[in-house]
Scaffold this motif. Structure first.
Motif, PDB file in Angstrom:
ATOM      1  N   MET A   1       1.029  -1.452  -0.149  1.00 48.20           N
ATOM      2  CA  MET A   1       0.059  -0.676   0.026  1.00 48.20           C
ATOM      3  C   MET A   1       0.817   1.131  -0.389  1.00 48.20           C
ATOM      4  O   MET A   1       1.847   1.186   1.239  1.00 48.20           O
ATOM      5  N   ALA A   2       0.728   2.520  -0.800  1.00 48.21           N
ATOM      6  CA  ALA A   2       1.095   3.359  -0.522  1.00 48.21           C
ATOM      7  C   ALA A   2       1.195   4.539   0.409  1.00 48.21           C
ATOM      8  O   ALA A   2       0.549   3.764   1.106  1.00 48.21           O
ATOM      9  N   LEU A   3       2.552   4.673   0.472  1.00 48.00           N
ATOM     10  CA  LEU A   3       2.225   5.589   2.005  1.00 48.00           C
ATOM     11  C   LEU A   3       1.594   6.886   2.083  1.00 48.00           C
ATOM     12  O   LEU A   3       1.231   7.471   0.930  1.00 48.00           O
ATOM     13  N   THR A   4       1.203   6.811   2.908  1.00 46.50           N
ATOM     14  CA  THR A   4      -0.254   8.722   2.869  1.00 46.50           C
ATOM     15  C   THR A   4       1.150   9.843   2.979  1.00 46.50           C
ATOM     16  O   THR A   4       2.354   9.043   3.402  1.00 46.50           O
ATOM     17  N   MET A   5       0.707  11.262   2.834  1.00 47.14           N
ATOM     18  CA  MET A   5       1.542  12.154   2.665  1.00 47.14           C
ATOM     19  C   MET A   5       1.924  13.096   4.315  1.00 47.14           C
ATOM     20  O   MET A   5       3.101  12.279   4.140  1.00 47.14           O
ATOM     21  N   ASP A   6       1.465  12.463   5.163  1.00 46.54           N
ATOM     22  CA  ASP A   6       1.662  12.846   6.531  1.00 46.54           C
ATOM     23  C   ASP A   6       2.596  11.653   6.333  1.00 46.54           C
ATOM     24  O   ASP A   6       3.833  12.059   7.416  1.00 46.54           O
ATOM     25  N   LEU A   7       2.314  10.426   5.894  1.00 46.31           N
ATOM     26  CA  LEU A   7       3.598   9.290   6.441  1.00 46.31           C
ATOM     27  C   LEU A   7       5.128   8.906   6.243  1.00 46.31           C
ATOM     28  O   LEU A   7       5.832   9.262   5.884  1.00 46.31           O
ATOM     29  N   ALA A   8       4.658   9.438   4.829  1.00 44.08           N
ATOM     30  CA  ALA A   8       5.905  10.682   4.035  1.00 44.08           C
ATOM     31  C   ALA A   8       6.909  11.065   4.034  1.00 44.08           C
ATOM     32  O   ALA A   8       8.342  10.526   4.845  1.00 44.08           O
ATOM     33  N   VAL A   9       6.047  11.780   4.614  1.00 42.35           N
ATOM     34  CA  VAL A   9       6.752  13.521   5.396  1.00 42.35           C
ATOM     35  C   VAL A   9       7.708  13.333   6.550  1.00 42.35           C
ATOM     36  O   VAL A   9       8.160  12.765   7.002  1.00 42.35           O
ATOM     37  N   ASP A  10       6.911  12.008   7.569  1.00 38.78           N
ATOM     38  CA  ASP A  10       7.557  11.227   8.916  1.00 38.78           C
ATOM     39  C   ASP A  10       8.390  10.376   8.586  1.00 38.78           C
ATOM     40  O   ASP A  10       9.445  11.077   8.978  1.00 38.78           O
ATOM     41  N   VAL A  11       8.572  10.316   7.178  1.00 42.50           N
ATOM     42  CA  VAL A  11      10.390   8.930   7.068  1.00 42.50           C
ATOM     43  C   VAL A  11      10.321   9.859   6.397  1.00 42.50           C
ATOM     44  O   VAL A  11      12.209   9.539   7.195  1.00 42.50           O
ATOM     45  N   LEU A  12      10.581  10.463   5.812  1.00 41.17           N
ATOM     46  CA  LEU A  12      11.921  11.390   4.939  1.00 41.17           C
ATOM     47  C   LEU A  12      12.687  12.401   5.701  1.00 41.17           C
ATOM     48  O   LEU A  12      13.508  12.444   5.774  1.00 41.17           O
ATOM     49  N   ARG A  13      11.996  13.095   6.799  1.00 37.53           N
ATOM     50  CA  ARG A  13      12.365  13.526   8.155  1.00 37.53           C
ATOM     51  C   ARG A  13      13.082  13.265   9.189  1.00 37.53           C
ATOM     52  O   ARG A  13      14.429  12.979   9.550  1.00 37.53           O
ATOM     53  N   ALA A  14      12.624  11.486   9.690  1.00 37.60           N
ATOM     54  CA  ALA A  14      13.428  10.352  10.254  1.00 37.60           C
ATOM     55  C   ALA A  14      14.634  10.209   9.535  1.00 37.60           C
ATOM     56  O   ALA A  14      15.655  10.220   9.972  1.00 37.60           O
ATOM     57  N   VAL A  15      14.851   9.941   8.183  1.00 36.66           N
ATOM     58  CA  VAL A  15      15.735   9.518   7.398  1.00 36.66           C
ATOM     59  C   VAL A  15      16.939  11.114   7.399  1.00 36.66           C
ATOM     60  O   VAL A  15      17.684  10.894   7.092  1.00 36.66           O
ATOM     61  N   GLY A  16      16.217  12.191   6.593  1.00 34.48           N
ATOM     62  CA  GLY A  16      16.906  13.349   6.938  1.00 34.48           C
ATOM     63  C   GLY A  16      17.674  13.863   7.379  1.00 34.48           C
ATOM     64  O   GLY A  16      17.610  15.267   7.846  1.00 34.48           O
ATOM     65  N   GLU A  17      18.415  12.600   8.412  1.00 33.59           N
ATOM     66  CA  GLU A  17      19.455  13.539   9.643  1.00 33.59           C
ATOM     67  C   GLU A  17      20.638  12.440   8.573  1.00 33.59           C
ATOM     68  O   GLU A  17      20.378  11.763   9.410  1.00 33.59           O
ATOM     69  N   PRO A  18      22.102  13.036   8.980  1.00 33.50           N
ATOM     70  CA  PRO A  18      23.017  12.379   8.856  1.00 33.50           C
ATOM     71  C   PRO A  18      23.299  11.245   9.833  1.00 33.50           C
ATOM     72  O   PRO A  18      23.549   9.952   9.231  1.00 33.50           O
ATOM     73  N   THR A  19      23.550  11.035  10.916  1.00 37.85           N
ATOM     74  CA  THR A  19      23.935  10.381  11.370  1.00 37.85           C
ATOM     75  C   THR A  19      22.663   9.405  11.123  1.00 37.85           C
ATOM     76  O   THR A  19      22.817   8.081  11.613  1.00 37.85           O
ATOM     77  N   ARG A  20      20.984   9.370  11.635  1.00 38.97           N
ATOM     78  CA  ARG A  20      20.172   8.960  11.229  1.00 38.97           C
ATOM     79  C   ARG A  20      20.636   8.143   9.811  1.00 38.97           C
ATOM     80  O   ARG A  20      20.544   6.851  10.061  1.00 38.97           O
ATOM     81  N   LEU A  21      20.820   8.730   9.102  1.00 41.25           N
ATOM     82  CA  LEU A  21      21.187   7.801   7.693  1.00 41.25           C
ATOM     83  C   LEU A  21      22.168   6.909   8.252  1.00 41.25           C
ATOM     84  O   LEU A  21      21.872   5.527   6.784  1.00 41.25           O
ATOM     85  N   ARG A  22      23.259   7.067   8.283  1.00 40.30           N
ATOM     86  CA  ARG A  22      24.357   5.947   8.920  1.00 40.30           C
ATOM     87  C   ARG A  22      24.116   5.561   9.588  1.00 40.30           C
ATOM     88  O   ARG A  22      24.385   4.085   9.197  1.00 40.30           O
TER      89      ARG A  22
END
Ligand SMILES: C[S@@+](CC[C@H](N)C(=O)[O-])C[C@H]1O[C@@H](n2cnc3c(N)ncnc32)[C@H](O)[C@@H]1O
Length: 323
Positions: A1-22
């Motif tokens: 199932m596709a991500l909702t807009m809100d969930l996509a933003v949450d996921v991208l926010r979580a991923v969008g930080e150097p230590t978390r990406l590492r």
């Protein structure tokens, strides 16, 4: 199932930080304890834990406490996981920060492997005695014989064969048997043991459970007895063991139920303090095995360990399903 807009933003926010990406890039290699992530990232445990909490809240990683340690791994599937995989795939593999992390991860792994290797080399001669310290051998062995089935087996493969106990137990029911182990000291003792019981068609080979180099679907009985709890990536070991199981064949995993005997980690190189049914079942099913069953052997003493035997099979493909 596709991500909702809100969930996509949450996921991208979580991923969008150097230590978390590492962290995500590291967990794509294997599950890791907070302590190990802290060492690789060279950051304090509370700091790493804060990042992990955010990643868990965004549904990107799973947390599982194991005695006094807490492990994390990437979630197994789903849109969020795919988004992370896609992001990681698109990053230059030669990126200096991520490659330095991988190098440090390899050092942590190498230290872990060398400590475990030294432990097995040191204890090879005493292994049978150590093994019986915490489980009642006779009960477990009877249950293993029952779980394996009467045979006769065409080819038995014992991964992490140690001093060869599973080979001497199950080998007489097999036409040929192969034991594979990373420790030369263990293999030497196993050679003597299989010779003592007159097992003639039994080969002992030096090798790694993570890459056995054995042909796929080549054994009708594969055994992994008391090995998983030492490993950095037990899921990968289950996958490799399952790969070897031919149609109609069976995999037997013997290990402990979750427990709290932290001294086994400190003094006996255990990495995981047992496994939950759900975890092993998931790995077996992901590896394409069916008819997953588990059997528990409770300890004789209250503070002892419960031994678990998990069995699974590779179903025979009918002509219609093979087509
Ligand atoms: C606790 S002993 C169990 C041996 C045997 N299965 C038994 O129950 O007596 C664990 C064994 O796994 C082996 N081992 C650990 N890591 C391994 C790996 N990556 N590949 C193959 N063997 C490994 C060790 O050398 C050791 O002999």
């Amino acid at each position: 199932m596709a991500l909702t807009m809100d969930l996509a933003v949450d996921v991208l926010r979580a991923v969008g930080e150097p230590t978390r990406l590492r962290i995500l890039a590291l967990l794509a290699h294997e599950e890791l304890a907070v302590l190990e992530l802290g060492r690789v990232l060279d950051q304090s445990q509370p700091r790493v834990s804060r990042h992990l909490k955010l990643l868990a809240e965004a549904g990107l990683v799973e947390r599982f406490p194991d005695g006094a340690w807490v492990f994390y791994r990437l979630v197994a599937s789903g849109e969020a996981r795919e988004l992370v995989a896609e992001t990681l795939n698109r990053i230059d593999p030669a990126d200096p920060v991520l490659s330095a992390d991988v190098e440090r991860l390899q050092r942590v792994r190498a230290e872990r492997a060398s400590e475990a290797g030294e432990y097995f080399a040191r204890n090879a001669a005493r292994w049978d005695e150590i093994r019986s310290l915490y489980v009642s051998e006779a009960n477990v062995e009877n249950a293993i014989l029952r779980a394996a089935g009467d045979g006769p087996f065409r080819r038995l493969v014992d991964l992490g064969s140690g001093t060869g106990r599973m080979l001497t137990l199950l080998g007489p029911r097999a036409e040929v048997a192969l034991g594979l182990d990373l420790s030369q000291q263990m293999l030497n003792i196993a050679r003597a043991h299989v010779a003592d019981v007159g097992l003639e068609r039994c080969e002992l080979r030096h090798g790694d459970i993570f890459g056995t180099r054995l042909p796929g679907a080549s054994a009708d009985l594969v055994v992994v007895h008391q090995v998983l709890h030492y490993l950095g990536d037990p899921a990968a070991a289950v996958k490799e063991a399952s790969r070897l199981v031919e149609q109609g064949g069976r995999l037997l995993i013997v290990d402990f139920a979750p427990h709290k005997l932290e001294f086994l980690r400190e003094q006996h190189q255990h990495r995981r303090l047992g496994f939950a049914d759900a975890e092993i079942e998931r790995w077996l099913k992901e590896a394409g095995l069916t008819k997953v069953r588990s059997h528990a052997l409770p300890p004789a003493r209250r503070e002892g360990l419960t031994v678990k035997i998990w069995t699974a099979e590779r179903s025979r493909q009918t002509q219609r399903s093979a087509a």
